[in-house]
Design a protein around this motif. Structure first.
Motif, PDB file in Angstrom:
ATOM      1  N   VAL A  96       0.839  -1.208   0.000  1.00  0.00           N
ATOM      2  CA  VAL A  96       0.000   0.000   0.000  1.00  0.00           C
ATOM      3  C   VAL A  96       0.869   1.250   0.000  1.00  0.00           C
ATOM      4  O   VAL A  96       2.086   1.158   0.239  1.00  0.00           O
ATOM      5  CB  VAL A  96      -0.955   0.015   1.226  1.00  0.00           C
ATOM      6  CG1 VAL A  96      -2.046  -1.021   1.076  1.00  0.00           C
ATOM      7  CG2 VAL A  96      -0.199  -0.192   2.518  1.00  0.00           C
TER       8      VAL A  96
ATOM      9  N   ARG B 160      -8.562  -6.160  10.401  1.00  0.00           N
ATOM     10  CA  ARG B 160      -9.037  -6.270   9.024  1.00  0.00           C
ATOM     11  C   ARG B 160      -8.622  -7.601   8.398  1.00  0.00           C
ATOM     12  O   ARG B 160      -9.428  -8.295   7.797  1.00  0.00           O
ATOM     13  CB  ARG B 160      -8.492  -5.088   8.212  1.00  0.00           C
ATOM     14  CG  ARG B 160      -8.877  -5.108   6.763  1.00  0.00           C
ATOM     15  CD  ARG B 160      -8.322  -3.890   6.023  1.00  0.00           C
ATOM     16  NE  ARG B 160      -8.533  -4.040   4.602  1.00  0.00           N
ATOM     17  CZ  ARG B 160      -7.707  -4.706   3.812  1.00  0.00           C
ATOM     18  NH1 ARG B 160      -6.618  -5.276   4.310  1.00  0.00           N
ATOM     19  NH2 ARG B 160      -7.976  -4.810   2.526  1.00  0.00           N
TER      20      ARG B 160
ATOM     21  N   ALA C 239      -1.800  -3.540  -3.562  1.00  0.00           N
ATOM     22  CA  ALA C 239      -3.236  -3.400  -3.288  1.00  0.00           C
ATOM     23  C   ALA C 239      -3.807  -2.166  -3.961  1.00  0.00           C
ATOM     24  O   ALA C 239      -3.190  -1.099  -3.946  1.00  0.00           O
ATOM     25  CB  ALA C 239      -3.463  -3.303  -1.780  1.00  0.00           C
TER      26      ALA C 239
ATOM     27  N   ALA D 121      -7.662  -1.814  -3.931  1.00  0.00           N
ATOM     28  CA  ALA D 121      -9.083  -2.103  -3.660  1.00  0.00           C
ATOM     29  C   ALA D 121      -9.530  -3.365  -4.394  1.00  0.00           C
ATOM     30  O   ALA D 121      -9.230  -3.559  -5.568  1.00  0.00           O
ATOM     31  CB  ALA D 121      -9.988  -0.935  -4.010  1.00  0.00           C
ATOM     32  N   GLY D 122     -10.243  -4.204  -3.661  1.00  0.00           N
ATOM     33  CA  GLY D 122     -10.686  -5.478  -4.232  1.00  0.00           C
ATOM     34  C   GLY D 122      -9.689  -6.589  -3.972  1.00  0.00           C
ATOM     35  O   GLY D 122      -9.626  -7.571  -4.704  1.00  0.00           O
ATOM     36  N   THR D 123      -8.901  -6.455  -2.891  1.00  0.00           N
ATOM     37  CA  THR D 123      -7.886  -7.487  -2.641  1.00  0.00           C
ATOM     38  C   THR D 123      -8.508  -8.767  -2.096  1.00  0.00           C
ATOM     39  O   THR D 123      -8.001  -9.851  -2.361  1.00  0.00           O
ATOM     40  CB  THR D 123      -6.796  -6.995  -1.675  1.00  0.00           C
ATOM     41  OG1 THR D 123      -7.425  -6.587  -0.466  1.00  0.00           O
ATOM     42  CG2 THR D 123      -6.023  -5.832  -2.259  1.00  0.00           C
ATOM     43  N   ARG D 124      -9.615  -8.650  -1.322  1.00  0.00           N
ATOM     44  CA  ARG D 124     -10.203  -9.889  -0.793  1.00  0.00           C
ATOM     45  C   ARG D 124     -10.778 -10.712  -1.934  1.00  0.00           C
ATOM     46  O   ARG D 124     -10.661 -11.936  -1.959  1.00  0.00           O
ATOM     47  CB  ARG D 124     -11.247  -9.595   0.300  1.00  0.00           C
ATOM     48  CG  ARG D 124     -12.595  -9.145  -0.180  1.00  0.00           C
ATOM     49  CD  ARG D 124     -13.427  -8.581   0.926  1.00  0.00           C
ATOM     50  NE  ARG D 124     -12.795  -7.380   1.490  1.00  0.00           N
ATOM     51  CZ  ARG D 124     -13.057  -6.893   2.691  1.00  0.00           C
ATOM     52  NH1 ARG D 124     -13.950  -7.469   3.457  1.00  0.00           N
ATOM     53  NH2 ARG D 124     -12.441  -5.819   3.115  1.00  0.00           N
TER      54      ARG D 124
ATOM     55  N   LYS E 261      -9.233   1.807  -6.272  1.00  0.00           N
ATOM     56  CA  LYS E 261      -8.969   2.505  -5.016  1.00  0.00           C
ATOM     57  C   LYS E 261      -9.728   3.831  -4.852  1.00  0.00           C
ATOM     58  O   LYS E 261     -10.389   4.040  -3.842  1.00  0.00           O
ATOM     59  CB  LYS E 261      -7.458   2.737  -4.893  1.00  0.00           C
ATOM     60  CG  LYS E 261      -7.003   3.294  -3.581  1.00  0.00           C
ATOM     61  CD  LYS E 261      -6.908   2.225  -2.513  1.00  0.00           C
ATOM     62  CE  LYS E 261      -6.239   2.711  -1.254  1.00  0.00           C
ATOM     63  NZ  LYS E 261      -7.115   3.509  -0.428  1.00  0.00           N
TER      64      LYS E 261
ATOM     65  N   ASP F  77     -13.300   3.160  -4.324  1.00  0.00           N
ATOM     66  CA  ASP F  77     -13.529   2.558  -3.018  1.00  0.00           C
ATOM     67  C   ASP F  77     -13.449   3.639  -1.929  1.00  0.00           C
ATOM     68  O   ASP F  77     -14.277   3.707  -1.029  1.00  0.00           O
ATOM     69  CB  ASP F  77     -12.474   1.467  -2.791  1.00  0.00           C
ATOM     70  CG  ASP F  77     -12.674   0.723  -1.488  1.00  0.00           C
ATOM     71  OD1 ASP F  77     -13.313  -0.330  -1.513  1.00  0.00           O
ATOM     72  OD2 ASP F  77     -12.197   1.214  -0.438  1.00  0.00           O
TER      73      ASP F  77
HETATM   74  P1  ADP Z   1     -10.453  -4.801  -0.279  1.00  0.00           P
HETATM   75  O1  ADP Z   1      -8.983  -4.686  -0.620  1.00  0.00           O
HETATM   76  O2  ADP Z   1     -10.913  -6.207  -0.254  1.00  0.00           O
HETATM   77  O3  ADP Z   1     -11.303  -3.903  -1.151  1.00  0.00           O
HETATM   78  P2  ADP Z   1     -10.854  -2.864   1.882  1.00  0.00           P
HETATM   79  O4  ADP Z   1     -12.111  -2.278   1.348  1.00  0.00           O
HETATM   80  O5  ADP Z   1     -10.711  -3.049   3.356  1.00  0.00           O
HETATM   81  O6  ADP Z   1     -10.612  -4.317   1.238  1.00  0.00           O
HETATM   82  O7  ADP Z   1      -9.612  -2.003   1.402  1.00  0.00           O
HETATM   83  C1  ADP Z   1      -9.638  -1.271   0.208  1.00  0.00           C
HETATM   84  C2  ADP Z   1      -8.233  -0.839  -0.134  1.00  0.00           C
HETATM   85  O8  ADP Z   1      -7.752   0.079   0.838  1.00  0.00           O
HETATM   86  C3  ADP Z   1      -7.198  -1.956  -0.169  1.00  0.00           C
HETATM   87  O9  ADP Z   1      -7.237  -2.730  -1.343  1.00  0.00           O
HETATM   88  C4  ADP Z   1      -5.932  -1.156  -0.042  1.00  0.00           C
HETATM   89  O10 ADP Z   1      -5.582  -0.573  -1.291  1.00  0.00           O
HETATM   90  C5  ADP Z   1      -6.341  -0.065   0.946  1.00  0.00           C
HETATM   91  N1  ADP Z   1      -5.968  -0.431   2.335  1.00  0.00           N
HETATM   92  C6  ADP Z   1      -6.548  -1.336   3.115  1.00  0.00           C
HETATM   93  N2  ADP Z   1      -5.918  -1.450   4.299  1.00  0.00           N
HETATM   94  C7  ADP Z   1      -4.897  -0.576   4.275  1.00  0.00           C
HETATM   95  C8  ADP Z   1      -3.875  -0.199   5.199  1.00  0.00           C
HETATM   96  N3  ADP Z   1      -3.758  -0.754   6.401  1.00  0.00           N
HETATM   97  N4  ADP Z   1      -3.011   0.770   4.806  1.00  0.00           N
HETATM   98  C9  ADP Z   1      -3.117   1.360   3.589  1.00  0.00           C
HETATM   99  N5  ADP Z   1      -4.057   1.037   2.678  1.00  0.00           N
HETATM  100  C10 ADP Z   1      -4.941   0.084   3.002  1.00  0.00           C
END
Ligand code: ADP
Length: 240
Positions: free
Chosen positions: A83, A94, A129, A131-134, A174, A177
């Protein structure tokens, strides 16, 4: 990251040029890790993830063993360099939540009765990462499970829909999101066996239906890409 852009959708197009119902480009490579039983490297847009599967293997600690079936374990981890601001290494609330819901998205699909007392361990590492990593992790894990030869009822495919500037969009990146109004990741086995549904933000009832249908369409597209990647690796008959 820059501040909130004035608009996230301009003349029907998103900031990265996508249409509202368009996925980011996907790249899949199966069987990339020599020491894992199954593995997959997957990119979707600027997300880069690696999934490794070990098992079926002996369970440690023994007391978590189940006498009649295998247990499935899932660890989602975000690399500190994945990130913009360095993330503190190690598990946090998380990643514990994402590991739990991702594991649950596979539990009904893995035929656990085939391997009593064993464990199937899934490790997902987020290298970059956006957004959408899960959902990216679940798509990669599904292919790593297939690569490991774990019997499954179907391939799990995963994708999110969101709401930005009052419009429903597929696969938020991102900025969308961060500055969007809602986000809804789902996972499913085609045609409509939904194994994960989360929601962040606010949808009206109609928007919810629209987002759910759009996310399902995204999953169907991802399923086709997963299927093609498996055919490319193993052939249509399942042989290498
Ligand atoms: P997902 O990645 O599944 O969409 P989230 O909605 O929780 O899950 O996170 C969105 C995005 O925010 C992540 O893909 C990442 O780019 C960023 N992110 C999440 N956690 C962190 C963190 N601890 N520090 C910096 N960026 C983060």
């Amino acid at each position: 990251m820059k501040g909130k852009p004035e608009k996230l959708i301009v003349k029907g197009k998103r900031l990265d040029g996508r249409k509202l119902d368009e996925l980011r480009p996907v790249k899949i490579e199966i069987g990339v890790l020599k020491r894992a039983d199954g593995s997959c490297y997957l990119e979707i847009g600027n997300n880069k993830v690696m999934a490794a599967v070990y098992g079926p293997r002996e369970v440690h600690p023994r007391h978590v063993q189940e006498a009649t079936r295998a247990i499935v374990r899932y660890r989602y981890n975000m690399a500190s360099f994945s990130v913009e601001d360095r993330k503190r290494p190690g598990p946090d609330r998380r990643s514990i939540e994402i590991s739990k819901v991702s594991r649950e998205s596979f539990e009904p699909m893995v035929i656990k009765e085939c391997f009593p007392k064993a464990a199937v361990d899934i490790f997902v590492e987020i290298l970059q990462a956006d957004a959408g990593t899960r959902t990216a992790g679940i798509n990669a894990a599904s292919l790593a499970l297939a690569d490991a030869g774990i019997p499954m009822r179907g391939l799990v495919s995963s994708c999110a829909a969101g709401k930005v500037d009052g419009q429903i969009i597929l696969d938020p990146m991102k900025e969308e999101d961060n500055y969007g109004e809602a986000d809804m990741p789902i996972a499913m086995v085609a045609p409509d066996n939904v194994t994960l549904l989360q929601m962040d933000g606010h949808f009206t009832k109609d928007e919810f239906k629209q987002a759910f249908e759009l996310a399902k369409k995204g999953c169907a597209q991802i399923y086709e890409m997963q299927r093609q990647a498996l055919i490319a690796k193993y052939g249509a008959e399942g042989k290498q």
